[in-house]
Write an enzyme that holds these catalytic residues in place. Structure first.
Site, PDB file in Angstrom:
ATOM      1  N   CYS A  12      50.408  73.278 -36.307  1.00 23.85           N
ATOM      2  CA  CYS A  12      49.116  73.326 -37.005  1.00 23.85           C
ATOM      3  C   CYS A  12      48.321  74.499 -36.442  1.00 23.85           C
ATOM      4  O   CYS A  12      48.904  75.436 -35.887  1.00 23.85           O
ATOM      5  CB  CYS A  12      48.376  71.992 -36.883  1.00 23.85           C
ATOM      6  SG  CYS A  12      47.973  71.495 -35.198  1.00 23.85           S
ATOM      7  N   ASN A  15      46.824  72.764 -32.429  1.00 24.71           N
ATOM      8  CA  ASN A  15      47.791  71.933 -31.686  1.00 24.71           C
ATOM      9  C   ASN A  15      47.108  70.825 -30.880  1.00 24.71           C
ATOM     10  O   ASN A  15      47.587  70.417 -29.824  1.00 24.71           O
ATOM     11  CB  ASN A  15      48.681  72.797 -30.774  1.00 24.71           C
ATOM     12  CG  ASN A  15      49.894  72.070 -30.182  1.00 24.71           C
ATOM     13  OD1 ASN A  15      50.304  72.363 -29.061  1.00 24.71           O
ATOM     14  ND2 ASN A  15      50.462  71.139 -30.890  1.00 24.71           N
ATOM     15  N   CYS A  17      45.280  68.218 -32.991  1.00 21.28           N
ATOM     16  CA  CYS A  17      45.083  67.095 -33.930  1.00 21.28           C
ATOM     17  C   CYS A  17      46.349  66.789 -34.732  1.00 21.28           C
ATOM     18  O   CYS A  17      47.056  65.821 -34.452  1.00 21.28           O
ATOM     19  CB  CYS A  17      43.928  67.373 -34.887  1.00 21.28           C
ATOM     20  SG  CYS A  17      42.312  67.533 -34.073  1.00 21.28           S
ATOM     21  N   ARG A  18      46.627  67.615 -35.740  1.00 22.83           N
ATOM     22  CA  ARG A  18      47.686  67.258 -36.696  1.00 22.83           C
ATOM     23  C   ARG A  18      49.099  67.351 -36.134  1.00 22.83           C
ATOM     24  O   ARG A  18      49.887  66.412 -36.271  1.00 22.83           O
ATOM     25  CB  ARG A  18      47.559  68.133 -37.953  1.00 22.83           C
ATOM     26  CG  ARG A  18      46.313  67.862 -38.744  1.00 22.83           C
ATOM     27  CD  ARG A  18      46.058  68.936 -39.766  1.00 22.83           C
ATOM     28  NE  ARG A  18      45.721  70.205 -39.130  1.00 22.83           N
ATOM     29  CZ  ARG A  18      45.580  71.360 -39.743  1.00 22.83           C
ATOM     30  NH1 ARG A  18      45.781  71.428 -41.039  1.00 22.83           N
ATOM     31  NH2 ARG A  18      45.240  72.444 -39.084  1.00 22.83           N
ATOM     32  N   SER A  19      49.451  68.513 -35.519  1.00 26.20           N
ATOM     33  CA  SER A  19      50.856  68.658 -35.101  1.00 26.20           C
ATOM     34  C   SER A  19      51.239  67.738 -33.939  1.00 26.20           C
ATOM     35  O   SER A  19      52.356  67.200 -33.951  1.00 26.20           O
ATOM     36  CB  SER A  19      51.230  70.116 -34.825  1.00 26.20           C
ATOM     37  OG  SER A  19      50.452  70.686 -33.799  1.00 26.20           O
ATOM     38  N   ASP A 138      42.885  69.205 -42.369  1.00 23.29           N
ATOM     39  CA  ASP A 138      42.429  69.312 -40.982  1.00 23.29           C
ATOM     40  C   ASP A 138      41.318  68.279 -40.736  1.00 23.29           C
ATOM     41  O   ASP A 138      40.271  68.329 -41.393  1.00 23.29           O
ATOM     42  CB  ASP A 138      41.893  70.734 -40.779  1.00 23.29           C
ATOM     43  CG  ASP A 138      41.565  71.035 -39.332  1.00 23.29           C
ATOM     44  OD1 ASP A 138      41.510  70.082 -38.526  1.00 23.29           O
ATOM     45  OD2 ASP A 138      41.363  72.220 -39.009  1.00 23.29           O
TER      46      ASP A 138
HETATM   47  P1  4NP Z   1      44.536  71.023 -35.620  1.00 25.67           P
HETATM   48  O1  4NP Z   1      42.942  70.926 -35.770  1.00 25.67           O
HETATM   49  O2  4NP Z   1      44.935  72.377 -36.171  1.00 25.67           O
HETATM   50  O3  4NP Z   1      45.034  69.905 -36.453  1.00 25.67           O
HETATM   51  O4  4NP Z   1      44.838  70.876 -34.146  1.00 25.67           O
HETATM   52  C1  4NP Z   1      42.062  71.875 -35.247  1.00 25.67           C
HETATM   53  C2  4NP Z   1      41.748  71.863 -33.904  1.00 25.67           C
HETATM   54  C3  4NP Z   1      40.851  72.774 -33.401  1.00 25.67           C
HETATM   55  C4  4NP Z   1      40.273  73.702 -34.231  1.00 25.67           C
HETATM   56  C5  4NP Z   1      40.592  73.730 -35.580  1.00 25.67           C
HETATM   57  C6  4NP Z   1      41.503  72.820 -36.079  1.00 25.67           C
HETATM   58  N1  4NP Z   1      39.319  74.635 -33.719  1.00 25.67           N
HETATM   59  O5  4NP Z   1      38.779  75.413 -34.504  1.00 25.67           O
HETATM   60  O6  4NP Z   1      39.102  74.641 -32.504  1.00 25.67           O
END
Ligand code: 4NP
Length: 172
Positions: A12, A15, A17-19, A138
């Site tokens: 993602c 790294n 939340c989703r992945s 997201d």
């Molecule tokens: P992820 O979510 O891609 O599912 O881990 C996010 C985590 C952090 C951020 C964006 C999306 N950020 O902008 O810090």
């Protein structure tokens, strides 16, 4: 006979939340099916903002409530990772495009797939661009329902991905 494991990396943006959620769900499914030695599961982010951080506390809480372990430490996906994985599974079309751009050659690019490609019947997956499939939305800036939605998608798509691997690689 020793057979090298099939290596999967969910990817993602951050790294956190989703992945790592997909990693936790997939590992549980793989282990429950008795194939932990045959299928190795990992995750990474296209961005390095959260390198070294544990997963987001909300992702951990929601996943643990469903019985999934979330022990991943965030790291950025690198060009060298293409050689270390057989399947590079993007969470959304933006991740997919960043990975396709990072891939050193056509062989590496062919490893990049979308998680929600496994949310649809197999015959329509192949050769389709990332935009043909829905994103895993997201949840980072949203509420609790977003984290539950990610888990719902991961449970459905990872079960289908596992069935695909079993069929594709002739796993007992
Ligand atoms: P992820 O979510 O891609 O599912 O881990 C996010 C985590 C952090 C951020 C964006 C999306 N950020 O902008 O810090």
């Amino acid at each position: 006979m020793t057979t090298s494991p099939i290596r999967i990396c969910f990817v993602c943006l951050g790294n956190i939340c989703r992945s790592p959620t997909a990693e936790g769900v997939m590992r549980a499914l793989v282990e429950r099916s008795g194939r932990g030695a045959r299928i190795h599961v990992d995750s990474a982010g296209t961005a390095g903002y959260h390198e070294g951080d544990p997963s987001d506390g909300r992702s951990i809480a929601h996943a643990e409530r469903r019985g999934y372990a979330m022990r991943h430490v965030a790291r950025q996906f690198t060009r060298a990772d293409f050689a270390r994985f057989d399947y590079v599974v993007a969470m959304d079309a933006s991740n997919w495009k960043n990975l396709a751009r990072l891939a050193p050659d056509a062989e590496a690019r062919a490893k990049v797939t979308m998680l929600r490609a496994y949310d649809v019947p197999a015959p329509v997956r192949h050769g389709r661009p990332a935009d043909a499939f829905d994103d895993v939305p997201d949840p980072y800036y949203g509420g609790a329902d977003g984290f539950e939605h990610v888990l719902d998608i991961c449970e459905k798509s990872c079960a289908s991905l596992l069935a695909h691997l079993v069929a594709e690689h002739g796993l007992a």
